[in-house]
Design a protein around this motif. Structure first.
Motif, PDB file in Angstrom:
ATOM      1  N   HIS A 254     -87.681  -0.958 -59.025  1.00 23.15           N
ATOM      2  CA  HIS A 254     -88.830  -1.876 -59.113  1.00 23.15           C
ATOM      3  C   HIS A 254     -88.707  -2.887 -60.238  1.00 23.15           C
ATOM      4  CE1 HIS A 254     -90.838   0.602 -56.142  1.00 23.15           C
ATOM      5  NE2 HIS A 254     -90.457   1.660 -56.855  1.00 23.15           N
ATOM      6  N   HIS A 255     -87.838  -2.606 -61.181  1.00 31.21           N
ATOM      7  CA  HIS A 255     -87.713  -3.489 -62.354  1.00 31.21           C
ATOM      8  C   HIS A 255     -86.255  -3.926 -62.457  1.00 31.21           C
ATOM      9  CE1 HIS A 255     -91.683  -2.022 -63.552  1.00 31.21           C
ATOM     10  NE2 HIS A 255     -91.228  -0.838 -63.188  1.00 31.21           N
TER      11      HIS A 255
ATOM     12  N   GLN B 260     -74.222 -10.652 -66.236  1.00 32.35           N
ATOM     13  CA  GLN B 260     -72.966 -10.518 -65.484  1.00 32.35           C
ATOM     14  C   GLN B 260     -72.843  -9.183 -64.737  1.00 32.35           C
ATOM     15  OE1 GLN B 260     -70.135 -11.339 -68.640  1.00 32.35           O
ATOM     16  NE2 GLN B 260     -70.153 -13.524 -68.165  1.00 32.35           N
ATOM     17  N   LEU B 261     -73.774  -8.288 -65.018  1.00 31.88           N
ATOM     18  CA  LEU B 261     -73.738  -6.966 -64.388  1.00 31.88           C
ATOM     19  C   LEU B 261     -75.073  -6.755 -63.661  1.00 31.88           C
ATOM     20  CD1 LEU B 261     -71.594  -4.691 -64.600  1.00 31.88           C
ATOM     21  CD2 LEU B 261     -72.923  -3.761 -66.500  1.00 31.88           C
ATOM     22  N   ALA B 262     -75.006  -6.250 -62.433  1.00 30.55           N
ATOM     23  CA  ALA B 262     -76.238  -6.050 -61.653  1.00 30.55           C
ATOM     24  C   ALA B 262     -76.923  -4.735 -62.040  1.00 30.55           C
ATOM     25  CB  ALA B 262     -75.902  -6.056 -60.159  1.00 30.55           C
ATOM     26  N   ASN B 263     -78.153  -4.556 -61.587  1.00 29.69           N
ATOM     27  CA  ASN B 263     -78.866  -3.302 -61.842  1.00 29.69           C
ATOM     28  C   ASN B 263     -78.311  -2.154 -60.999  1.00 29.69           C
ATOM     29  OD1 ASN B 263     -80.918  -5.660 -62.217  1.00 29.69           O
ATOM     30  ND2 ASN B 263     -81.697  -3.976 -63.467  1.00 29.69           N
ATOM     31  N   ARG B 264     -77.663  -2.500 -59.887  1.00 31.48           N
ATOM     32  CA  ARG B 264     -77.117  -1.485 -58.974  1.00 31.48           C
ATOM     33  C   ARG B 264     -75.594  -1.519 -59.084  1.00 31.48           C
ATOM     34  NH1 ARG B 264     -81.125  -4.364 -56.967  1.00 31.48           N
ATOM     35  NH2 ARG B 264     -82.925  -3.303 -56.041  1.00 31.48           N
TER      36      ARG B 264
ATOM     37  N   GLU C  31     -72.447   0.498 -72.780  1.00 30.64           N
ATOM     38  CA  GLU C  31     -72.276  -0.958 -72.840  1.00 30.64           C
ATOM     39  C   GLU C  31     -72.970  -1.650 -71.659  1.00 30.64           C
ATOM     40  OE1 GLU C  31     -68.350  -2.234 -73.997  1.00 30.64           O
ATOM     41  OE2 GLU C  31     -68.127  -0.556 -75.396  1.00 30.64           O
ATOM     42  N   ALA C  32     -73.048  -0.958 -70.529  1.00 31.86           N
ATOM     43  CA  ALA C  32     -73.785  -1.529 -69.388  1.00 31.86           C
ATOM     44  C   ALA C  32     -75.275  -1.580 -69.719  1.00 31.86           C
ATOM     45  CB  ALA C  32     -73.550  -0.693 -68.133  1.00 31.86           C
ATOM     46  N   ARG C  33     -75.776  -0.487 -70.320  1.00 32.45           N
ATOM     47  CA  ARG C  33     -77.197  -0.431 -70.684  1.00 32.45           C
ATOM     48  C   ARG C  33     -77.559  -1.572 -71.645  1.00 32.45           C
ATOM     49  NH1 ARG C  33     -81.789   0.951 -68.532  1.00 32.45           N
ATOM     50  NH2 ARG C  33     -81.433  -1.277 -68.528  1.00 32.45           N
ATOM     51  N   LYS C  34     -76.585  -1.939 -72.507  1.00 33.81           N
ATOM     52  CA  LYS C  34     -76.817  -2.990 -73.491  1.00 33.81           C
ATOM     53  C   LYS C  34     -77.044  -4.353 -72.833  1.00 33.81           C
ATOM     54  CE  LYS C  34     -76.754  -4.165 -77.899  1.00 33.81           C
ATOM     55  NZ  LYS C  34     -77.660  -3.510 -78.861  1.00 33.81           N
ATOM     56  N   VAL C  35     -76.389  -4.603 -71.696  1.00 31.24           N
ATOM     57  CA  VAL C  35     -76.458  -5.947 -71.105  1.00 31.24           C
ATOM     58  C   VAL C  35     -77.308  -6.038 -69.846  1.00 31.24           C
ATOM     59  CG1 VAL C  35     -74.275  -6.698 -72.143  1.00 31.24           C
ATOM     60  CG2 VAL C  35     -74.246  -5.668 -69.849  1.00 31.24           C
ATOM     61  N   VAL C  36     -77.794  -4.894 -69.346  1.00 30.09           N
ATOM     62  CA  VAL C  36     -78.641  -4.937 -68.137  1.00 30.09           C
ATOM     63  C   VAL C  36     -80.093  -4.719 -68.532  1.00 30.09           C
ATOM     64  CG1 VAL C  36     -79.187  -3.808 -65.948  1.00 30.09           C
ATOM     65  CG2 VAL C  36     -76.798  -4.123 -66.609  1.00 30.09           C
ATOM     66  N   GLN C  37     -80.946  -5.601 -68.083  1.00 32.68           N
ATOM     67  CA  GLN C  37     -82.384  -5.448 -68.281  1.00 32.68           C
ATOM     68  C   GLN C  37     -82.964  -4.697 -67.100  1.00 32.68           C
ATOM     69  OE1 GLN C  37     -84.662  -6.170 -70.548  1.00 32.68           O
ATOM     70  NE2 GLN C  37     -82.991  -6.766 -71.907  1.00 32.68           N
ATOM     71  N   GLY C  38     -83.869  -3.749 -67.361  1.00 37.98           N
ATOM     72  CA  GLY C  38     -84.578  -3.095 -66.266  1.00 37.98           C
ATOM     73  C   GLY C  38     -83.935  -1.799 -65.821  1.00 37.98           C
TER      74      GLY C  38
ATOM     75  N   GLU D 138     -89.597   1.097 -66.776  1.00 42.64           N
ATOM     76  CA  GLU D 138     -88.823  -0.151 -66.611  1.00 42.64           C
ATOM     77  C   GLU D 138     -87.347   0.023 -66.924  1.00 42.64           C
ATOM     78  OE1 GLU D 138     -91.907   0.203 -68.427  1.00 42.64           O
ATOM     79  OE2 GLU D 138     -91.463  -1.471 -69.781  1.00 42.64           O
ATOM     80  N   GLN D 139     -87.013   1.012 -67.760  1.00 42.94           N
ATOM     81  CA  GLN D 139     -85.623   1.113 -68.213  1.00 42.94           C
ATOM     82  C   GLN D 139     -84.913   2.341 -67.647  1.00 42.94           C
ATOM     83  OE1 GLN D 139     -84.929  -2.025 -69.448  1.00 42.94           O
ATOM     84  NE2 GLN D 139     -83.947  -1.150 -71.240  1.00 42.94           N
ATOM     85  N   ARG D 140     -85.489   2.936 -66.605  1.00 43.70           N
ATOM     86  CA  ARG D 140     -84.931   4.190 -66.111  1.00 43.70           C
ATOM     87  C   ARG D 140     -83.500   4.017 -65.573  1.00 43.70           C
ATOM     88  NH1 ARG D 140     -87.597   7.266 -61.141  1.00 43.70           N
ATOM     89  NH2 ARG D 140     -86.253   9.104 -61.086  1.00 43.70           N
TER      90      ARG D 140
END
Ligand code: DUR
Length: 322
Positions: free
Chosen positions: A312-313, A27-31, A96-103, A264-266
């Motif tokens: 990139h991830h 539900q949350l984007a990487n950006r 909490e964002a880090r918990k639900v966003v991959q990459g 990958e998790q930066r």
């Protein structure tokens, strides 16, 4: 949140939504742009693709007052989240964002600030290059502290500065410079808005005491504090979030590195600050002026997120449920 929460260490619902932010994976984007209030979040989300029809826009208003809007901008997934103000809200959000966003993540704070610098007035938008924490020394005010102990310490403390990643700083500044609004004789005394990079910021733990605002209703001991921050640290702007965002991103990056997931998790961060208060003249910005700065800065941040900073991830090819 009606769903039952499990895991007292990091409470989650059965769909994986976090306790305060209230978003589940997908539900949350990487950006992400983080802002302080709902209306600013909505005005920025109005720039998303298909904003008028709301097609493909995910919206969640958590019971703890976090508003998340996820959509696409030029076909790239982005989120804008209204988190509120101050250190603890940034902490809730980033963890909490880090918990639900991959990459990889790129998180930019877009907010307002006060200016301590005579050359940076109302109508300016700044990109900080460094941010310090500015905190009240609660022990100094403790009734058990002696006068002698007070003489040997200070009522306010400034942390070491953290530098903004130069690539993010430069990309934000380039987007602002490339799309400056025209002058309007009704706004900013007829001067066109301007942008300034390389600024030294302080993020304070209060809008009042640690930002040197005087309040006769409280014992704050902050006379001359603004001047001290300017002299001692070259401070030019004061707000309440950027330092914590940077410091916590650093902690996230250290932890990811230790787990062999540094790339990958930066978490990358930056900030854009609109000058709403001039601390020399005590002027405060007008609502029509806010609209102009917000649209300009909001668009610059969105463009930076999709083009100026390369991730990139990501989960860009994933789907989220509306
Ligand atoms: N802000 C300040 N100080 C100012 C102007 C704006 O902290 O002088 C920011 C930080 C916070 C909100 O999010 O705006 C408080 O009004």
């Amino acid at each position: 949140m009606k769903d039952t929460l499990s895991n007292a260490n990091f409470p989650l619902t059965s769909t994986g939504a976090t306790y305060h932010l209230g978003c589940s994976p997908g539900q949350l984007a990487n950006r992400i742009i983080i802002v302080g209030d709902f209306s600013r979040a909505r005005r920025i989300a109005a720039l998303f693709d298909d904003a008028a029809s709301k097609q493909g826009i995910f919206e969640n208003h958590s019971s703890r007052q976090f508003l998340t809007l996820t959509g696409t901008f030029h076909s790239t997934p982005v989120s804008v989240v209204a988190i509120g103000m101050g250190f603890p809200l940034v902490d809730f959000f980033l963890r909490e964002a880090r918990k639900v966003v991959q990459g990889e993540m790129c998180v930019i704070r877009l907010g307002s600030c006060g200016s301590l610098d005579k050359t940076i007035g109302l109508g300016s938008v700044v990109v900080p290059r460094r941010s310090h924490g500015v905190v009240r020394n609660y022990d100094w005010f403790h009734e058990g502290t002696s006068d002698e102990e007070r003489r040997g310490s200070k009522p306010y403390q400034v942390t070491r500065g953290i530098d903004v990643e130069p690539g993010v700083h430069d990309a934000l500044l380039a987007e602002l410079e490339g799309n400056k609004p025209a002058a309007d004789e009704e706004l900013f005394n007829g001067h066109p808005p301007s942008c300034v990079g390389g600024v030294v910021n302080g993020s304070a733990d209060s809008f009042y005491s640690s930002q040197g605002r005087s309040d006769p209703a409280f014992w704050d001991e902050n006379e001359g504090w603004v001047e001290e921050m300017v002299k001692g640290w070259g401070m030019q702007t004061l707000e309440m979030e950027t330092f914590v965002l940077q410091s916590l991103a650093h902690s996230a990056n250290k932890a990811a590195e230790a787990q062999g997931k540094g790339e990958e998790q930066r978490v990358r961060t930056g900030a854009v600050q609109m000058i709403f208060a001039n601390r020399h003249t005590s002027d405060f910005i007008k609502p029509q002026e806010v609209d102009v700065l917000e649209r300009w800065a909001g668009e610059a941040v969105l463009r930076t997120l999709i083009g100026g900073v390369e991730l990139h991830h990501t989960m860009d090819d994933g789907v989220w449920n509306n």
